[in-house]
Design a protein around this motif. Structure first.
Motif: not given
Length: 125
Positions: A4-9, A87
């Protein structure tokens, strides 16, 4: 195993320096930071270097150099500088940009030691 990839936020954050409590209070308004020694069950010898933050998981402490992040739902939590640098990256807004660099290796080693031993080395329960 799936990956899984962290959503860009985009988030807002301020770095706790130990002497910018007014800026931290303005950033966290209306929630206010907690002085560690205001917690009756703990006494910190380095209390003025820490700031308590009411998180979704309870009170957590930011040490000098840690970032205080306002999450996507308005929640606050502390983040160690090395994790923050790995991050997050600055967002160009036309304002002053902050350049985040990881701490030197001796600081990263100290952070690992603190995590390994369950808390800052100079506090009493």
């Amino acid at each position: 195993m799936p990956k899984f990839r962290k959503k860009p936020v985009e988030i807002n954050a301020i770095r706790w320096t130990g002497d910018n409590i007014d800026a931290v209070m303005g950033f966290m308004h209306p929630q206010q930071p907690i002085h560690p020694n205001d917690l009756s069950h703990m006494r910190f010898t380095n209390a003025d270097d820490l700031v308590g933050i009411e998180t979704l998981e309870g009170v957590m402490f930011a040490s000098k150099g840690d970032w205080i992040i306002r999450g996507v739902q308005g929640e606050f939590y502390p983040c160690k500088p090395d994790i923050f640098a790995a991050t997050y990256e600055p967002v160009a807004t036309g304002h002053v940009e902050v350049h985040v660099q990881p701490d030197p290796p001796h600081v990263a080693d100290a952070i690992r030691d603190i995590r390994r031993h369950g808390g800052p080395p100079n506090y009493r329960r």
